[in-house]
Design a protein around this motif. Sequence first.
Motif, mmCIF file in Angstrom:
data_model
loop_
_atom_site.group_PDB
_atom_site.id
_atom_site.type_symbol
_atom_site.label_atom_id
_atom_site.label_comp_id
_atom_site.label_asym_id
_atom_site.label_seq_id
_atom_site.Cartn_x
_atom_site.Cartn_y
_atom_site.Cartn_z
ATOM 1 N N GLN A 111 0.831 -1.206 0.000
ATOM 2 C CA GLN A 111 0.000 0.000 0.000
ATOM 3 C C GLN A 111 0.866 1.257 0.000
ATOM 4 O OE1 GLN A 111 -3.833 -1.959 2.387
ATOM 5 N NE2 GLN A 111 -2.578 -0.440 3.411
ATOM 6 N N ALA A 112 1.898 1.257 0.841
ATOM 7 C CA ALA A 112 2.804 2.410 0.874
ATOM 8 C C ALA A 112 3.543 2.568 -0.443
ATOM 9 C CB ALA A 112 3.795 2.259 2.034
ATOM 10 N N HIS A 113 3.933 1.440 -1.050
ATOM 11 C CA HIS A 113 4.650 1.517 -2.318
ATOM 12 C C HIS A 113 3.790 2.156 -3.397
ATOM 13 C CE1 HIS A 113 6.980 -0.620 -5.748
ATOM 14 N NE2 HIS A 113 7.469 0.588 -5.521
ATOM 15 N N PHE A 114 2.530 1.735 -3.498
ATOM 16 C CA PHE A 114 1.650 2.331 -4.502
ATOM 17 C C PHE A 114 1.341 3.791 -4.167
ATOM 18 C CE2 PHE A 114 1.080 -1.930 -6.000
ATOM 19 C CZ PHE A 114 0.723 -1.788 -7.328
ATOM 20 N N ALA A 115 1.171 4.086 -2.895
ATOM 21 C CA ALA A 115 0.844 5.462 -2.514
ATOM 22 C C ALA A 115 1.985 6.419 -2.825
ATOM 23 C CB ALA A 115 0.505 5.524 -1.027
ATOM 24 N N LEU A 131 8.141 -8.058 -0.213
ATOM 25 C CA LEU A 131 6.864 -8.560 0.293
ATOM 26 C C LEU A 131 6.953 -10.047 0.575
ATOM 27 C CD1 LEU A 131 4.712 -6.823 -2.495
ATOM 28 C CD2 LEU A 131 5.426 -5.834 -0.296
ATOM 29 N N ILE A 132 6.637 -10.454 1.801
ATOM 30 C CA ILE A 132 6.632 -11.857 2.175
ATOM 31 C C ILE A 132 5.209 -12.266 2.535
ATOM 32 C CG2 ILE A 132 7.518 -13.609 3.759
ATOM 33 C CD1 ILE A 132 9.984 -11.890 4.187
ATOM 34 N N ALA A 133 4.635 -13.163 1.733
ATOM 35 C CA ALA A 133 3.358 -13.821 2.055
ATOM 36 C C ALA A 133 2.240 -12.849 2.392
ATOM 37 C CB ALA A 133 3.556 -14.808 3.197
ATOM 38 N N GLY A 134 2.007 -11.884 1.512
ATOM 39 C CA GLY A 134 0.944 -10.926 1.754
ATOM 40 C C GLY A 134 -0.040 -10.845 0.610
ATOM 41 N N PRO A 135 -1.252 -10.354 0.871
ATOM 42 C CA PRO A 135 -2.262 -10.192 -0.179
ATOM 43 C C PRO A 135 -1.942 -9.002 -1.073
ATOM 44 C CG PRO A 135 -3.086 -9.324 1.885
ATOM 45 C CD PRO A 135 -1.756 -9.952 2.193
ATOM 46 N N PRO A 136 -2.495 -8.968 -2.270
ATOM 47 C CA PRO A 136 -2.187 -7.887 -3.208
ATOM 48 C C PRO A 136 -2.907 -6.587 -2.884
ATOM 49 C CG PRO A 136 -3.791 -9.357 -4.184
ATOM 50 C CD PRO A 136 -3.370 -9.990 -2.878
ATOM 51 N N TYR A 137 -2.378 -5.524 -3.433
ATOM 52 C CA TYR A 137 -2.912 -4.183 -3.201
ATOM 53 C C TYR A 137 -4.386 -4.105 -3.573
ATOM 54 C CZ TYR A 137 -3.628 0.829 -3.545
ATOM 55 O OH TYR A 137 -4.122 2.097 -3.379
ATOM 56 N N GLY A 138 -5.203 -3.611 -2.634
ATOM 57 C CA GLY A 138 -6.616 -3.381 -2.894
ATOM 58 C C GLY A 138 -7.485 -4.612 -2.855
ATOM 59 N N CYS A 139 -6.933 -5.759 -2.470
ATOM 60 C CA CYS A 139 -7.661 -7.018 -2.575
ATOM 61 C C CYS A 139 -8.941 -7.042 -1.754
ATOM 62 C CB CYS A 139 -6.757 -8.180 -2.153
ATOM 63 S SG CYS A 139 -7.506 -9.807 -2.304
ATOM 64 N N SER A 154 -9.588 1.175 9.753
ATOM 65 C CA SER A 154 -9.281 2.557 10.129
ATOM 66 C C SER A 154 -10.032 3.580 9.288
ATOM 67 C CB SER A 154 -7.779 2.811 10.007
ATOM 68 O OG SER A 154 -7.368 2.754 8.641
ATOM 69 N N GLY A 155 -10.829 3.106 8.327
ATOM 70 C CA GLY A 155 -11.585 4.021 7.485
ATOM 71 C C GLY A 155 -11.494 3.640 6.016
ATOM 72 N N PRO A 156 -12.361 4.184 5.178
ATOM 73 C CA PRO A 156 -12.451 3.766 3.774
ATOM 74 C C PRO A 156 -11.248 4.134 2.919
ATOM 75 C CG PRO A 156 -13.881 5.656 4.188
ATOM 76 C CD PRO A 156 -13.386 5.204 5.521
ATOM 77 N N ASP A 157 -10.411 5.055 3.366
ATOM 78 C CA ASP A 157 -9.261 5.499 2.572
ATOM 79 C C ASP A 157 -7.965 4.786 2.971
ATOM 80 O OD1 ASP A 157 -10.780 7.414 1.154
ATOM 81 O OD2 ASP A 157 -10.597 8.821 2.822
ATOM 82 N N TYR A 158 -8.089 3.663 3.661
ATOM 83 C CA TYR A 158 -6.939 3.018 4.302
ATOM 84 C C TYR A 158 -5.778 2.731 3.364
ATOM 85 C CZ TYR A 158 -8.824 -1.240 2.211
ATOM 86 O OH TYR A 158 -9.291 -2.166 1.306
ATOM 87 N N ASP A 159 -6.059 2.442 2.075
ATOM 88 C CA ASP A 159 -4.969 2.055 1.161
ATOM 89 C C ASP A 159 -4.601 3.167 0.183
ATOM 90 O OD1 ASP A 159 -7.238 1.930 -0.412
ATOM 91 O OD2 ASP A 159 -6.827 -0.062 -1.224
ATOM 92 N N THR A 160 -4.883 4.407 0.554
ATOM 93 C CA THR A 160 -4.512 5.564 -0.255
ATOM 94 C C THR A 160 -3.695 6.533 0.600
ATOM 95 O OG1 THR A 160 -6.388 7.024 0.286
ATOM 96 C CG2 THR A 160 -6.744 5.318 -1.416
ATOM 97 N N VAL A 209 -5.464 7.019 7.432
ATOM 98 C CA VAL A 209 -4.913 7.572 8.662
ATOM 99 C C VAL A 209 -3.547 6.970 8.984
ATOM 100 C CG1 VAL A 209 -6.133 5.912 10.157
ATOM 101 C CG2 VAL A 209 -5.436 8.133 11.057
ATOM 102 N N GLN A 210 -3.341 5.673 8.716
ATOM 103 C CA GLN A 210 -2.026 5.085 8.949
ATOM 104 C C GLN A 210 -1.014 5.564 7.915
ATOM 105 O OE1 GLN A 210 -2.516 0.811 9.354
ATOM 106 N NE2 GLN A 210 -3.404 1.012 11.408
ATOM 107 N N MET A 211 -1.478 5.796 6.704
ATOM 108 C CA MET A 211 -0.584 6.305 5.672
ATOM 109 C C MET A 211 -0.168 7.748 5.959
ATOM 110 S SD MET A 211 -0.444 3.668 3.636
ATOM 111 C CE MET A 211 -0.457 3.774 1.862
ATOM 112 N N ARG A 212 -1.101 8.554 6.426
ATOM 113 C CA ARG A 212 -0.753 9.938 6.767
ATOM 114 C C ARG A 212 0.204 9.972 7.954
ATOM 115 N NH1 ARG A 212 -5.397 12.561 8.515
ATOM 116 N NH2 ARG A 212 -6.738 10.743 8.280
ATOM 117 N N TRP A 213 -0.012 9.069 8.912
ATOM 118 C CA TRP A 213 0.919 8.976 10.034
ATOM 119 C C TRP A 213 2.317 8.637 9.527
ATOM 120 C CZ3 TRP A 213 4.099 5.050 11.515
ATOM 121 C CH2 TRP A 213 4.755 5.196 12.754
ATOM 122 N N LEU A 214 2.402 7.689 8.614
ATOM 123 C CA LEU A 214 3.704 7.290 8.078
ATOM 124 C C LEU A 214 4.382 8.450 7.365
ATOM 125 C CD1 LEU A 214 5.732 5.005 7.589
ATOM 126 C CD2 LEU A 214 4.448 4.443 5.500
#
Length: 352
Positions: free
Chosen positions: A58-62, A72-80, A324-330, A334-339
Amino acid sequence: MKRHSSKPVAVLALLALATPLLGGCGTQAAESALPALNLDPERVSVVGLSSGAAMAQQAHFAWSDRLIGAGLIAGPPYGCAEGDLGTALGRCMKGEPDAPDPVRLAERARELAESGRIAPLSGLDGDRVYVLHGKADSTVAAGVTRASYSIYEALAREVASPPVQLETMVWDAERDIAHAWPTLDQGGTCNVTEAPFIGACDFDASGEMLAALYGPAPAAATAVVGKVHTFDQNAYRSEGTDAFLAQEGFLYVPEQCAAGKPCGAVIAFHGCEQNAAMLGDRFIVGNGLNRWADAYDLVVVYPQTRASFMPLNPKACWDWWGYSGPDYDTRDGVQMRWLANLTAALGIPLQP
């Protein structure tokens, strides 16, 4: 701008990654400020395991226009998950009733990029991607992890216009590894999924990952000689908004970086049930990244989530399904803005 080196309850089953007190590795009480460092914003990458891999992607795409790549180790794809817990538990972990469709997910990424909610897809040009899935992993299906790799393929072949031009793509799925971060000799039994979700596999995933992202190591990876700092994660909330993180995060700083040498950075996202509150410092000191960080002149950032029941996240996963909310992967999540606030404080800003 960036540059690259020259060479290339079902809910309780959610992300079933595997409480001791935090100790060792030079940790201390949270410091009032991050250490002063001379960091190179053009040598920053993101890596992670399981929900941490989802967060890394998510951070990479953002911020692909600011990052050089993702491991990436054993994770689901972006937006899945598409903001739905049921989809996350089924399609995005077990590949049921069907596997994620990387082309459709790539098309969504294109739409988000066009709307400015993630970086322009051209930001992926020249990036490096390393994706690992173990044959003994029964937590996340192989086809799910493969989709996190294939979404980049779709952007390079049929979805993006002009096509994305990645520099390096590595897909490794031939090892007898469970749902864990594989190391040479740290952690538990390699082909058994159990806490601390680090496996003694006679395979140095951290070294392989960083070689894919940064090129050959300029020095041998020997003993860890740097220091782990703690920092107050609440200081980087966006407008004071709760990002559902622990109070303390961690930062590994090699001696040469502390002395002022220009260094890059790796942001390492733990998996579910792998945060410091549940495992102490075992992920921070046991995954092998710190030893390689000394060799590559990299600091390693270890942000930490917290478990909660409102919102429902009892295993302290990173948000890849929308708690954390509908914008979580953009960029608006809120976690992305924190980062973004944290990296800006470190001198490696993600936001333009």
